[in-house]
Design a protein around this motif. Sequence first.
Motif, PDB file in Angstrom:
ATOM      1  N   ASP A  29      46.809 -81.052   2.929  1.00 32.94           N
ATOM      2  CA  ASP A  29      47.764 -81.726   2.045  1.00 32.94           C
ATOM      3  C   ASP A  29      47.689 -81.163   0.630  1.00 32.94           C
ATOM      4  N   HIS A  30      46.465 -80.861   0.159  1.00 33.19           N
ATOM      5  CA  HIS A  30      46.310 -80.240  -1.152  1.00 33.19           C
ATOM      6  C   HIS A  30      47.014 -78.885  -1.183  1.00 33.19           C
ATOM      7  N   VAL A  31      46.835 -78.109  -0.114  1.00 31.56           N
ATOM      8  CA  VAL A  31      47.441 -76.782  -0.030  1.00 31.56           C
ATOM      9  C   VAL A  31      48.964 -76.888  -0.073  1.00 31.56           C
ATOM     10  N   GLU A 112      40.392 -71.876   2.524  1.00 29.68           N
ATOM     11  CA  GLU A 112      39.362 -71.090   1.850  1.00 29.68           C
ATOM     12  C   GLU A 112      39.891 -70.523   0.533  1.00 29.68           C
ATOM     13  N   LEU A 113      41.109 -69.999   0.556  1.00 32.11           N
ATOM     14  CA  LEU A 113      41.699 -69.426  -0.648  1.00 32.11           C
ATOM     15  C   LEU A 113      41.965 -70.499  -1.704  1.00 32.11           C
ATOM     16  N   VAL A 163      50.517 -65.218 -15.432  1.00 31.31           N
ATOM     17  CA  VAL A 163      49.536 -66.083 -14.783  1.00 31.31           C
ATOM     18  C   VAL A 163      49.686 -65.945 -13.269  1.00 31.31           C
ATOM     19  N   ILE A 164      48.681 -66.427 -12.550  1.00 32.32           N
ATOM     20  CA  ILE A 164      48.679 -66.316 -11.088  1.00 32.32           C
ATOM     21  C   ILE A 164      48.794 -67.710 -10.483  1.00 32.32           C
ATOM     22  N   THR A 165      49.872 -67.961  -9.764  1.00 28.47           N
ATOM     23  CA  THR A 165      50.026 -69.241  -9.067  1.00 28.47           C
ATOM     24  C   THR A 165      49.295 -69.176  -7.738  1.00 28.47           C
ATOM     25  N   PHE A 166      49.115 -70.331  -7.116  1.00 33.13           N
ATOM     26  CA  PHE A 166      48.430 -70.329  -5.823  1.00 33.13           C
ATOM     27  C   PHE A 166      49.246 -69.580  -4.766  1.00 33.13           C
ATOM     28  N   TRP A 169      48.473 -65.983  -5.264  1.00 34.94           N
ATOM     29  CA  TRP A 169      47.082 -65.782  -4.843  1.00 34.94           C
ATOM     30  C   TRP A 169      46.998 -65.733  -3.312  1.00 34.94           C
ATOM     31  N   ARG A 170      47.697 -66.686  -2.667  1.00 40.00           N
ATOM     32  CA  ARG A 170      47.700 -66.734  -1.214  1.00 40.00           C
ATOM     33  C   ARG A 170      48.338 -65.481  -0.617  1.00 40.00           C
TER      34      ARG A 170
END
Length: 497
Positions: A29-31, A112-113, A163-166, A169-170
């Motif tokens: 859910d966080h992801v 994990e990421l 900046v780097i968003t998730f 990053w993913r």
Amino acid sequence: MDDARAKNGKEQRPNCCNPVKQAGPVTMDHVLLALGETKEEREQRIRSLFNFFDGANSGFIDYTQIEKGLSSLLIPADYKYAKDLLNVCDANQDGRVDYQEFKRHMDDKELELYLIFQAIDVEHNGCILPEELYDALIRAGIEIDDEELALFVERVDKDNNGVITFEEWRDFLLLYPHEATIENIYHYLERVCLVDIGEQAVVPAGISKHIHAYRYLIAGGVAGATSRTATAPLDRLKVILQVQTARARMIPAIKNIWKEGGVLAFFRGNALNVLKVAPESALRFYTYEMLKEVIVKAKGEGNKADVGTTGRLFAGGFAGAVAQTAIYPMDLVKTRLQTYTCKNGKVPNLGAMSRDIWVQEGPRAFYRGLVPSLLGIIPYAGIDLAAYETFKDMSKKYILRDSEPGPLVQLGCGTLSGALGATCVYPLQVVRTRMQAHRTNTGTAYEGMSDVFRRTFQHEGIRGLYKGIFPNMLKVVPSASITYMVYEAMKKRLDLE
């Protein structure tokens, strides 16, 4: 922080991030919240990725399909993780991955990421700022300059907003099959972006920018000292056989060494051999790094990855020559100690022998045999490099069936290539050892390198130039294996894993 990082700081933070500040364990859910996706949208995305690899619509993907997919994603050929990615996805180890296996791995990887993303995003604002990334690298023991930091951010930041968003990053790391630690991620970036920051002997890529570089040199020094000590009896036997002008026989030579002083006689000269490991390795490594920069600047290229195979060969050979020249007097004294004929079982100490050489033969005597020693460096490095690549390709094709070779296979290939290179330049070793062992102020002293070749070939034939090669070959496997094992153990001890 200087201006390069400050301008991307808090005052210019874009409102494009999706912060997740929920407490408790990280869940899917966080992801989903961080990505701004629904379960259905995520399911569709993962299905599309699976179908991208499964071009034949067979319902599963195998090594060939994964390799083809990675190639189409423009991952450099030397750094395809096809075999590793197959292994981590293939839960039942049947050599192929169905959709459920693929999705299960994607679930684990995204969690994990997200965990490491949250660890870097200390302000939990939903994006990684350059200064946060810099701090995370420093905590991991990696020191980079502003240019490299900007390159890191630029490579991951697809929309170029600083900046780097998730999501970014993913996307950058989703297909990376290894554990997502900050150090692993940085080394992955080095490879994907071809940011080459050095490799030499047992010193791994990345050390030249690592704030714990001295620990790597300690680990390499301990590993080298241990392997040399373990193989010291073979080294002394080799030297004894090399200087024998009569027919060389191994068993009588072993008996003579034993008569001199039992077990300890086999380790004569090893202390010097161990003492020279650290300075030789450090000099070779840092000279190698410096020369790569010089070559790249001369070529007008952007970074050290563009040095090329010829450049690496030249830099490595010249670095080896510098290190060899610097420690050569120690090598000569070691050979004199190993070949010294004992009187009443008494062996001269290091200081006395060094003083005698200086007084009786002059300072130039400490460099007798240096020329053949240096002449062997470039051919050895070239043969070793070419043979290593050939053996690695052969193992990949005939043994591993197109899989990427692991550490043990690479160790085996390195051992074989090193043995082949050493065999090809071995006559130069014999010449060097004979020049080192013979005093210059005697009637039978060699006049130079060509004189050693001529007299050896004239009186002993071609076999004379290969005396001692058998114990030398016996050293190769245990020496490489011990170095590898001790080095890995030392990395754990020094927190370099």
